[in-house]
Design a protein around this motif. Structure first.
Motif, PDB file in Angstrom:
ATOM      1  N   LEU A  66       0.885  -1.163   0.000  1.00  0.00           N
ATOM      2  CA  LEU A  66       0.000   0.000   0.000  1.00  0.00           C
ATOM      3  C   LEU A  66       0.916   1.204   0.000  1.00  0.00           C
ATOM      4  O   LEU A  66       1.944   1.204   0.686  1.00  0.00           O
ATOM      5  CB  LEU A  66      -0.893   0.017   1.243  1.00  0.00           C
ATOM      6  CG  LEU A  66      -1.867  -1.141   1.388  1.00  0.00           C
ATOM      7  CD1 LEU A  66      -2.628  -1.017   2.703  1.00  0.00           C
ATOM      8  CD2 LEU A  66      -2.830  -1.193   0.215  1.00  0.00           C
ATOM      9  N   ASP A  67       0.553   2.222  -0.791  1.00  0.00           N
ATOM     10  CA  ASP A  67       1.394   3.411  -0.787  1.00  0.00           C
ATOM     11  C   ASP A  67       0.557   4.627  -0.451  1.00  0.00           C
ATOM     12  O   ASP A  67      -0.623   4.706  -0.769  1.00  0.00           O
ATOM     13  CB  ASP A  67       2.139   3.592  -2.109  1.00  0.00           C
ATOM     14  CG  ASP A  67       1.216   3.785  -3.283  1.00  0.00           C
ATOM     15  OD1 ASP A  67       0.840   4.929  -3.554  1.00  0.00           O
ATOM     16  OD2 ASP A  67       0.888   2.772  -3.927  1.00  0.00           O
ATOM     17  N   ARG A 112      -0.105  -1.670  -4.918  1.00  0.00           N
ATOM     18  CA  ARG A 112       0.785  -2.166  -5.965  1.00  0.00           C
ATOM     19  C   ARG A 112       0.997  -3.670  -5.801  1.00  0.00           C
ATOM     20  O   ARG A 112       1.119  -4.169  -4.686  1.00  0.00           O
ATOM     21  CB  ARG A 112       2.124  -1.441  -5.875  1.00  0.00           C
ATOM     22  CG  ARG A 112       3.063  -1.784  -7.003  1.00  0.00           C
ATOM     23  CD  ARG A 112       4.364  -0.991  -6.946  1.00  0.00           C
ATOM     24  NE  ARG A 112       4.160   0.343  -6.444  1.00  0.00           N
ATOM     25  CZ  ARG A 112       5.116   1.078  -5.915  1.00  0.00           C
ATOM     26  NH1 ARG A 112       6.342   0.618  -5.817  1.00  0.00           N
ATOM     27  NH2 ARG A 112       4.869   2.286  -5.471  1.00  0.00           N
ATOM     28  N   TYR A 113       1.077  -4.351  -6.935  1.00  0.00           N
ATOM     29  CA  TYR A 113       1.361  -5.788  -6.960  1.00  0.00           C
ATOM     30  C   TYR A 113       2.500  -6.043  -7.944  1.00  0.00           C
ATOM     31  O   TYR A 113       2.447  -5.570  -9.080  1.00  0.00           O
ATOM     32  CB  TYR A 113       0.120  -6.578  -7.386  1.00  0.00           C
ATOM     33  CG  TYR A 113       0.380  -8.056  -7.470  1.00  0.00           C
ATOM     34  CD1 TYR A 113       0.471  -8.826  -6.314  1.00  0.00           C
ATOM     35  CD2 TYR A 113       0.553  -8.681  -8.694  1.00  0.00           C
ATOM     36  CE1 TYR A 113       0.731 -10.183  -6.383  1.00  0.00           C
ATOM     37  CE2 TYR A 113       0.812 -10.039  -8.776  1.00  0.00           C
ATOM     38  CZ  TYR A 113       0.902 -10.783  -7.605  1.00  0.00           C
ATOM     39  OH  TYR A 113       1.167 -12.128  -7.684  1.00  0.00           O
ATOM     40  N   PHE A 114       3.515  -6.786  -7.507  1.00  0.00           N
ATOM     41  CA  PHE A 114       4.662  -7.097  -8.351  1.00  0.00           C
ATOM     42  C   PHE A 114       4.386  -8.370  -9.139  1.00  0.00           C
ATOM     43  O   PHE A 114       4.253  -9.452  -8.564  1.00  0.00           O
ATOM     44  CB  PHE A 114       5.937  -7.230  -7.512  1.00  0.00           C
ATOM     45  CG  PHE A 114       6.455  -5.901  -7.047  1.00  0.00           C
ATOM     46  CD1 PHE A 114       7.457  -5.251  -7.746  1.00  0.00           C
ATOM     47  CD2 PHE A 114       5.919  -5.282  -5.940  1.00  0.00           C
ATOM     48  CE1 PHE A 114       7.923  -4.006  -7.343  1.00  0.00           C
ATOM     49  CE2 PHE A 114       6.368  -4.041  -5.526  1.00  0.00           C
ATOM     50  CZ  PHE A 114       7.375  -3.402  -6.227  1.00  0.00           C
ATOM     51  N   THR A 118       8.618  -6.052 -12.837  1.00  0.00           N
ATOM     52  CA  THR A 118       7.406  -5.320 -13.220  1.00  0.00           C
ATOM     53  C   THR A 118       6.362  -5.336 -12.110  1.00  0.00           C
ATOM     54  O   THR A 118       6.247  -6.305 -11.360  1.00  0.00           O
ATOM     55  CB  THR A 118       6.776  -5.903 -14.501  1.00  0.00           C
ATOM     56  OG1 THR A 118       6.462  -7.271 -14.283  1.00  0.00           O
ATOM     57  CG2 THR A 118       7.695  -5.750 -15.699  1.00  0.00           C
ATOM     58  N   ALA A 119       5.629  -4.238 -12.038  1.00  0.00           N
ATOM     59  CA  ALA A 119       4.549  -4.111 -11.062  1.00  0.00           C
ATOM     60  C   ALA A 119       3.421  -3.295 -11.676  1.00  0.00           C
ATOM     61  O   ALA A 119       3.644  -2.493 -12.598  1.00  0.00           O
ATOM     62  CB  ALA A 119       5.059  -3.422  -9.793  1.00  0.00           C
ATOM     63  N   VAL A 120       2.204  -3.504 -11.172  1.00  0.00           N
ATOM     64  CA  VAL A 120       1.042  -2.704 -11.560  1.00  0.00           C
ATOM     65  C   VAL A 120       0.465  -2.081 -10.290  1.00  0.00           C
ATOM     66  O   VAL A 120       0.585  -2.648  -9.203  1.00  0.00           O
ATOM     67  CB  VAL A 120      -0.031  -3.532 -12.301  1.00  0.00           C
ATOM     68  CG1 VAL A 120       0.473  -3.977 -13.663  1.00  0.00           C
ATOM     69  CG2 VAL A 120      -0.479  -4.720 -11.483  1.00  0.00           C
ATOM     70  N   GLU A 121      -0.134  -0.902 -10.457  1.00  0.00           N
ATOM     71  CA  GLU A 121      -0.643  -0.180  -9.299  1.00  0.00           C
ATOM     72  C   GLU A 121      -1.922   0.560  -9.662  1.00  0.00           C
ATOM     73  O   GLU A 121      -2.014   1.173 -10.721  1.00  0.00           O
ATOM     74  CB  GLU A 121       0.413   0.825  -8.833  1.00  0.00           C
ATOM     75  CG  GLU A 121      -0.026   1.704  -7.682  1.00  0.00           C
ATOM     76  CD  GLU A 121       1.040   2.709  -7.306  1.00  0.00           C
ATOM     77  OE1 GLU A 121       1.174   2.966  -6.103  1.00  0.00           O
ATOM     78  OE2 GLU A 121       1.718   3.256  -8.198  1.00  0.00           O
ATOM     79  N   GLY A 122      -2.902   0.504  -8.778  1.00  0.00           N
ATOM     80  CA  GLY A 122      -4.084   1.353  -8.860  1.00  0.00           C
ATOM     81  C   GLY A 122      -3.866   2.528  -7.927  1.00  0.00           C
ATOM     82  O   GLY A 122      -3.379   2.346  -6.801  1.00  0.00           O
ATOM     83  N   ARG A 127      -0.873   2.581 -12.911  1.00  0.00           N
ATOM     84  CA  ARG A 127       0.528   2.702 -13.306  1.00  0.00           C
ATOM     85  C   ARG A 127       1.075   1.315 -13.614  1.00  0.00           C
ATOM     86  O   ARG A 127       0.659   0.332 -13.013  1.00  0.00           O
ATOM     87  CB  ARG A 127       1.382   3.254 -12.169  1.00  0.00           C
ATOM     88  CG  ARG A 127       1.484   4.735 -12.108  1.00  0.00           C
ATOM     89  CD  ARG A 127       2.510   5.134 -11.065  1.00  0.00           C
ATOM     90  NE  ARG A 127       2.780   6.567 -11.168  1.00  0.00           N
ATOM     91  CZ  ARG A 127       3.767   7.178 -10.557  1.00  0.00           C
ATOM     92  NH1 ARG A 127       4.602   6.495  -9.782  1.00  0.00           N
ATOM     93  NH2 ARG A 127       3.947   8.469 -10.700  1.00  0.00           N
ATOM     94  N   ILE A 128       2.057   1.271 -14.511  1.00  0.00           N
ATOM     95  CA  ILE A 128       2.855   0.076 -14.713  1.00  0.00           C
ATOM     96  C   ILE A 128       4.306   0.474 -14.500  1.00  0.00           C
ATOM     97  O   ILE A 128       4.750   1.510 -15.006  1.00  0.00           O
ATOM     98  CB  ILE A 128       2.621  -0.587 -16.086  1.00  0.00           C
ATOM     99  CG1 ILE A 128       3.396  -1.898 -16.155  1.00  0.00           C
ATOM    100  CG2 ILE A 128       2.947   0.345 -17.232  1.00  0.00           C
ATOM    101  CD1 ILE A 128       2.900  -2.862 -17.192  1.00  0.00           C
TER     102      ILE A 128
END
Length: 143
Positions: free
Chosen positions: A17-18, A27-29, A34-38, A52-53
Motif C-alpha cells: 500500500l502506498d 501495488r502488486y509485483f 514489473t509491477a502494476v498499481e491502482g 501505473r505500470i
C-alpha cells in the motif's frame, strides 16, 4: 521486498500500500522487474484515479537499498471549482527511485511529465497541456 543486511530485493508476488500527497494506491509485483498499481488522489474539488505500470531494471539495483524505476500512468481526471466543473484524462511517464527503510517500509520519489486533456461541462471548452509532476510517497509492504 526482502531486506537482508540493508539490501533490497523486489520480487514477484510482493504487494504494498502506498501513501502519497494527496492520495494512495495499491501495488502488486508481477515479477522481479514489473509491477502494476491502482492509484487515486484527491485535492479539494480535483480528483484523479488510474493505473501505473512499473519497470525496475535489475541491472541498476546492485543489491543495495536503492531501486530505480521507470513507469507509465493513465488517469481519469475530474474537477469542480466555484465557476466550472468538468472531466478528462491524463497520461504520463516518470522516472524515480525507491529507497528501502526496512523489510516493510520504503520511501518513493519520482518526477516526469504528464499530458492533461480536460473539458469544462458548462462551456465545452477543452484545455490540453503538458505539466511537470513530482510524486513523493511512503510504501508499506504487506507481502
Amino acid at each position: 521486498h526482502e531486506s537482508s543486511g540493508g539490501e533490497t530485493a523486489i520480487r514477484g508476488g510482493a504487494m504494498n500500500l502506498d501513501f502519497n500527497y494527496p492520495g494512495g494506491g495499491a501495488r502488486y509485483f508481477l515479477s522481479d522487474q514489473t509491477a502494476v498499481e491502482g492509484r487515486a488522489q484527491f485535492n479539494g474539488g480535483n480528483q484523479t484515479a488510474g493505473a501505473r505500470i512499473y519497470w525496475y531494471p535489475t541491472a541498476f539495483r546492485a543489491g543495495g537499498r536503492f531501486s530505480p524505476y521507470l513507469c507509465a500512468e493513465g488517469d481519469h481526471v475530474s474537477f469542480k471549482g466555484e465557476s466550472s466543473t468538468g472531466a478528462g484524462w491524463a497520461g504520463g511517464a516518470f522516472g524515480g527511485i525507491e529507497y528501502s527503510l526496512s523489510r516493510a517500509f520504503s520511501l518513493q520519489f519520482d518526477i516526469g511529465t504528464a499530458y492533461f486533456a480536460i473539458t469544462d461541462k458548462g462551456t465545452a471548452l477543452t484545455q490540453k497541456e503538458v505539466e511537470f509532476v513530482l510524486n513523493l510517497g511512503v510504501n508499506w509492504y504487506l507481502k
